[in-house]
Motif scaffolding. Structure first.
Motif, short mmCIF file in Angstrom:
data_model
loop_
_atom_site.label_atom_id
_atom_site.label_comp_id
_atom_site.label_asym_id
_atom_site.label_seq_id
_atom_site.Cartn_x
_atom_site.Cartn_y
_atom_site.Cartn_z
N UNK A 53 -42.68 -5.35 -2.94
CA UNK A 53 -43.30 -4.75 -1.77
C UNK A 53 -42.98 -3.26 -1.61
N UNK A 54 -42.10 -2.73 -2.44
CA UNK A 54 -41.72 -1.31 -2.33
C UNK A 54 -42.90 -0.41 -2.68
N UNK A 55 -43.07 0.67 -1.87
CA UNK A 55 -44.16 1.61 -2.10
C UNK A 55 -43.81 2.54 -3.25
N UNK A 56 -44.78 2.91 -4.07
CA UNK A 56 -44.50 3.89 -5.14
C UNK A 56 -44.22 5.26 -4.55
N UNK A 57 -43.50 6.08 -5.28
CA UNK A 57 -43.17 7.42 -4.81
C UNK A 57 -44.41 8.31 -4.78
N UNK A 58 -44.46 9.20 -3.75
CA UNK A 58 -45.56 10.15 -3.67
C UNK A 58 -45.27 11.34 -4.58
N UNK A 59 -46.31 12.16 -4.79
CA UNK A 59 -46.14 13.34 -5.64
C UNK A 59 -45.09 14.28 -5.05
N UNK A 60 -45.14 14.49 -3.73
CA UNK A 60 -44.17 15.40 -3.10
C UNK A 60 -42.75 14.88 -3.25
N UNK A 61 -42.56 13.56 -3.16
CA UNK A 61 -41.23 12.98 -3.32
C UNK A 61 -40.74 13.15 -4.76
N UNK A 62 -41.64 13.01 -5.70
CA UNK A 62 -41.27 13.19 -7.11
C UNK A 62 -40.85 14.62 -7.38
N UNK A 63 -41.63 15.57 -6.84
CA UNK A 63 -41.33 16.99 -7.09
C UNK A 63 -40.03 17.42 -6.42
N UNK A 64 -39.67 16.78 -5.30
CA UNK A 64 -38.42 17.12 -4.62
C UNK A 64 -37.20 16.51 -5.29
N UNK A 65 -37.42 15.59 -6.20
CA UNK A 65 -36.30 14.92 -6.85
C UNK A 65 -35.55 15.91 -7.74
N UNK A 66 -34.23 15.87 -7.66
CA UNK A 66 -33.42 16.83 -8.41
C UNK A 66 -33.68 16.75 -9.91
N UNK A 67 -33.94 17.90 -10.51
CA UNK A 67 -34.14 17.99 -11.95
C UNK A 67 -35.55 17.81 -12.43
N UNK A 68 -36.45 17.39 -11.53
CA UNK A 68 -37.84 17.18 -11.95
C UNK A 68 -38.56 18.50 -12.13
N UNK A 69 -38.33 19.43 -11.22
CA UNK A 69 -39.02 20.71 -11.27
C UNK A 69 -38.00 21.82 -11.44
N UNK A 70 -38.12 22.56 -12.52
CA UNK A 70 -37.22 23.69 -12.75
C UNK A 70 -37.89 24.95 -12.22
N UNK A 71 -37.43 25.40 -11.06
CA UNK A 71 -38.04 26.55 -10.42
C UNK A 71 -37.45 27.84 -10.96
#
Length: 309
Positions: free
Chosen positions: A114-132
């Motif tokens: 029943x768990x909802x999949x992660x949204x795009x914004x949640x994925x991008x906020x995850x540490x290490x996913x986006x190297x700014x």
């Protein structure tokens, strides 16, 4: 120039993060009262290297006060335009981190369907996913020092302006104290003479009743001695003289330059001591009231003096 210990200053600088992206760095510098110089820093990691330079700037410029630097930064609003022209301007996607995150999500959903999949914004906020883009250390150091210097300069201007306003307040209070002294001091000899006359009458009656055997000359000499001793105890000429001297010292300090807070704090203690003595030696209601008014004004000055460097 006499300065207050409270003040505020701010400044901003831009930092290049690379790929055409700019960061807006905002620096704030606040100061409040303190007996000594107390420094505090709330800086993001990118600005930490500038702390020793900021500390040296403050110690060379200020003598007292609790001073705090706060800094924060964000991507410049023009970064959106840069991202359209260059898709990598605002960061690069770490595919390995995305794959690992996806695998974790599958395991979680296997146990919790029943768990909802992660949204795009949640994925991008995850540490290490986006190297700014973060820019280089030298760029951050230079921008932080420049912003800190400008904020400190604004703070000092603010403290100087408030200090001059406090000087006017204090001079107004010393003028009120002088007016009280000028009004009451000429009346004191008359009050003392009246009190001496009453004391002479009372002593004459008391001594005459207790020592009838003594001659009139002996009684008068005893009375004269007692009156003189009491007159010395209630004489406030020295207190008025010291009050005027201390007020003059306050004015001289306020007319000078540089830190005066500690000197004025000492003078407030001396003024309060003389006002207390006037009150204890008072022989008339007007003198008592004048001493109370002086103590109230001294307390007002003491509160204001606490704000001066």
């Amino acid at each position: 120039m006499i300065s207050s210990m409270t003040g505020y200053g701010s400044a901003s600088r831009q930092v290049s993060l690379g790929a055409g992206v700019l960061a807006d760095l905002q620096m704030e510098c606040r100061a409040v009262n303190s007996r000594f110089l107390d420094l505090g820093f709330r800086l993001p990691d990118e600005c930490r290297a500038a702390e020793p330079a900021l500390r040296e700037m403050v110690t060379q410029s200020l003598g007292r006060g609790k001073v705090e630097f706060r800094a924060a930064w964000r991507i410049n609003s023009n970064g959106a335009a840069a991202s359209k022209a260059n898709p990598h301007a605002l960061g690069a996607l770490n595919q390995d981190a995305v794959d690992a995150l996806y695998a974790l999500q599958e395991k979680v959903q296997a146990g919790f369907p029943q768990a909802e999949p992660m949204s795009v914004s949640e994925i991008l906020r995850w540490s290490g996913v986006l190297s700014e883009p973060r820019g280089d250390e030298d760029g951050w150091l230079a921008a932080t020092v420049e912003a800190g210097r400008a904020a400190l300069s604004a703070l000092m201007d603010s403290r100087a302006a408030e200090g001059q306003a406090l000087v006017k307040v204090l001079l107004n209070i010393t003028q009120k104290m002088r007016e009280i002294v000028a009004k009451v001091e000429p009346l004191i000899p008359g009050y003392v003479a009246q009190y001496q006359e009453k004391l002479t009458e009372r002593l004459s009656e008391a001594l005459a009743a207790q020592a009838q055997a003594k001659s009139g000359a002996e009684l008068m000499e005893r009375i004269r001695q007692e009156v003189v001793l009491y007159a010395v105890r209630i004489d406030v000429a020295e207190e008025f003289a010291r009050l005027k001297t201390h007020l003059q010292a306050v004015d001289l300090a306020l007319a000078g330059k540089g830190p005066v807070g500690k000197r004025l704090d000492f003078l407030m203690q001396e003024l309060n001591r003389e006002a207390n003595t006037l009150s204890s030696k008072s022989v008339a209601e007007e003198c008592t009231q004048a001493a109370l008014e002086l103590k109230l004004l001294i307390e007002q000055m003491r509160e204001q003096v606490q704000n001066l460097e």
